[in-house]
Write a protein that holds these residues in place. Sequence first.
Motif, PDB file in Angstrom:
ATOM      1  N   LEU A 181       0.835  -1.197   0.000  1.00 52.23           N
ATOM      2  CA  LEU A 181       0.000   0.000   0.000  1.00 52.23           C
ATOM      3  C   LEU A 181       0.872   1.250   0.000  1.00 52.23           C
ATOM      4  N   LYS A 182       1.871   1.293   0.867  1.00 53.82           N
ATOM      5  CA  LYS A 182       2.757   2.464   0.917  1.00 53.82           C
ATOM      6  C   LYS A 182       3.469   2.663  -0.417  1.00 53.82           C
ATOM      7  N   ALA A 183       3.925   1.568  -1.026  1.00 51.09           N
ATOM      8  CA  ALA A 183       4.611   1.659  -2.316  1.00 51.09           C
ATOM      9  C   ALA A 183       3.684   2.212  -3.393  1.00 51.09           C
ATOM     10  N   LYS A 184       2.443   1.751  -3.408  1.00 54.18           N
ATOM     11  CA  LYS A 184       1.483   2.233  -4.411  1.00 54.18           C
ATOM     12  C   LYS A 184       1.126   3.695  -4.174  1.00 54.18           C
ATOM     13  N   LEU A 185       1.047   4.104  -2.918  1.00 59.79           N
ATOM     14  CA  LEU A 185       0.753   5.507  -2.620  1.00 59.79           C
ATOM     15  C   LEU A 185       1.878   6.399  -3.153  1.00 59.79           C
ATOM     16  N   VAL A 186       3.112   5.953  -2.965  1.00 51.67           N
ATOM     17  CA  VAL A 186       4.262   6.704  -3.487  1.00 51.67           C
ATOM     18  C   VAL A 186       4.241   6.689  -5.013  1.00 51.67           C
ATOM     19  N   GLU A 187       4.010   5.506  -5.592  1.00 51.88           N
ATOM     20  CA  GLU A 187       3.981   5.369  -7.047  1.00 51.88           C
ATOM     21  C   GLU A 187       2.924   6.273  -7.680  1.00 51.88           C
ATOM     22  N   LYS A 188       1.770   6.373  -7.051  1.00 50.93           N
ATOM     23  CA  LYS A 188       0.663   7.176  -7.584  1.00 50.93           C
ATOM     24  C   LYS A 188       0.700   8.620  -7.078  1.00 50.93           C
ATOM     25  N   ASP A 189       1.744   8.948  -6.282  1.00 52.98           N
ATOM     26  CA  ASP A 189       1.913  10.290  -5.725  1.00 52.98           C
ATOM     27  C   ASP A 189       0.687  10.724  -4.907  1.00 52.98           C
ATOM     28  N   ILE A 190       0.233   9.818  -4.045  1.00 48.51           N
ATOM     29  CA  ILE A 190      -0.925  10.087  -3.183  1.00 48.51           C
ATOM     30  C   ILE A 190      -0.403  10.332  -1.768  1.00 48.51           C
ATOM     31  N   SER A 191      -0.726  11.494  -1.227  1.00 47.55           N
ATOM     32  CA  SER A 191      -0.249  11.850   0.111  1.00 47.55           C
ATOM     33  C   SER A 191      -1.138  11.225   1.188  1.00 47.55           C
ATOM     34  N   ILE A 192      -0.625  11.236   2.397  1.00 47.26           N
ATOM     35  CA  ILE A 192      -1.397  10.746   3.544  1.00 47.26           C
ATOM     36  C   ILE A 192      -2.647  11.602   3.723  1.00 47.26           C
ATOM     37  N   ILE A 193      -2.521  12.891   3.477  1.00 47.73           N
ATOM     38  CA  ILE A 193      -3.678  13.791   3.599  1.00 47.73           C
ATOM     39  C   ILE A 193      -4.750  13.427   2.575  1.00 47.73           C
ATOM     40  N   GLU A 194      -4.326  13.140   1.340  1.00 43.50           N
ATOM     41  CA  GLU A 194      -5.290  12.737   0.309  1.00 43.50           C
ATOM     42  C   GLU A 194      -5.959  11.413   0.684  1.00 43.50           C
ATOM     43  N   LEU A 195      -5.169  10.463   1.180  1.00 41.59           N
ATOM     44  CA  LEU A 195      -5.725   9.178   1.601  1.00 41.59           C
ATOM     45  C   LEU A 195      -6.713   9.381   2.741  1.00 41.59           C
ATOM     46  N   ALA A 196      -6.355  10.230   3.688  1.00 45.28           N
ATOM     47  CA  ALA A 196      -7.247  10.531   4.813  1.00 45.28           C
ATOM     48  C   ALA A 196      -8.567  11.120   4.314  1.00 45.28           C
ATOM     49  N   ASN A 197      -8.481  12.020   3.341  1.00 42.42           N
ATOM     50  CA  ASN A 197      -9.697  12.621   2.781  1.00 42.42           C
ATOM     51  C   ASN A 197     -10.577  11.576   2.108  1.00 42.42           C
ATOM     52  N   LYS A 237      -5.662  12.522   9.301  1.00 39.46           N
ATOM     53  CA  LYS A 237      -4.386  11.963   8.840  1.00 39.46           C
ATOM     54  C   LYS A 237      -3.663  11.209   9.953  1.00 39.46           C
ATOM     55  N   SER A 238      -3.846  11.605  11.204  1.00 38.29           N
ATOM     56  CA  SER A 238      -3.205  10.875  12.304  1.00 38.29           C
ATOM     57  C   SER A 238      -3.766   9.461  12.427  1.00 38.29           C
ATOM     58  N   THR A 239      -5.034   9.297  12.107  1.00 42.40           N
ATOM     59  CA  THR A 239      -5.648   7.965  12.124  1.00 42.40           C
ATOM     60  C   THR A 239      -5.065   7.105  11.012  1.00 42.40           C
ATOM     61  N   VAL A 240      -4.825   7.704   9.851  1.00 42.29           N
ATOM     62  CA  VAL A 240      -4.205   6.968   8.743  1.00 42.29           C
ATOM     63  C   VAL A 240      -2.816   6.495   9.160  1.00 42.29           C
ATOM     64  N   TYR A 241      -2.040   7.375   9.779  1.00 37.47           N
ATOM     65  CA  TYR A 241      -0.701   6.983  10.247  1.00 37.47           C
ATOM     66  C   TYR A 241      -0.784   5.822  11.227  1.00 37.47           C
ATOM     67  N   ARG A 242      -1.732   5.867  12.141  1.00 40.52           N
ATOM     68  CA  ARG A 242      -1.885   4.767  13.109  1.00 40.52           C
ATOM     69  C   ARG A 242      -2.239   3.474  12.404  1.00 40.52           C
ATOM     70  N   LYS A 243      -3.134   3.543  11.437  1.00 37.01           N
ATOM     71  CA  LYS A 243      -3.516   2.334  10.697  1.00 37.01           C
ATOM     72  C   LYS A 243      -2.337   1.781   9.911  1.00 37.01           C
TER      73      LYS A 243
END
Length: 72
Positions: free
Chosen positions: A7-23, A29-35
């Motif tokens: 998942l982390k690799a794909k987020l980097v590959e697709k240039d998706i930030s933690i904030i975007e994922l949280a949205n 975003k802190s919940t995303v980091y915990r997950k």
Amino acid sequence: MVNIRKLKAKLVEKDISIIELANVLGIDKSTVYRKLNKSGENFTVKDVEKISKIVPKFTAGVVMSSLASHLR
């Protein structure tokens, strides 16, 4: 269970930030980091469905893995 490394690799590959994922997930975003730091154990099937909308190729395998782990 979600494969966090993939998942982390794909987020980097697709240039998706933690904030975007949280949205996308509708959480802070802190919940995303915990997950992400708990090896994905807190990601729900609904979370994976939402992630699949922004990272479609990644989630096909994840959904099957998640379903298989729930059936065991």
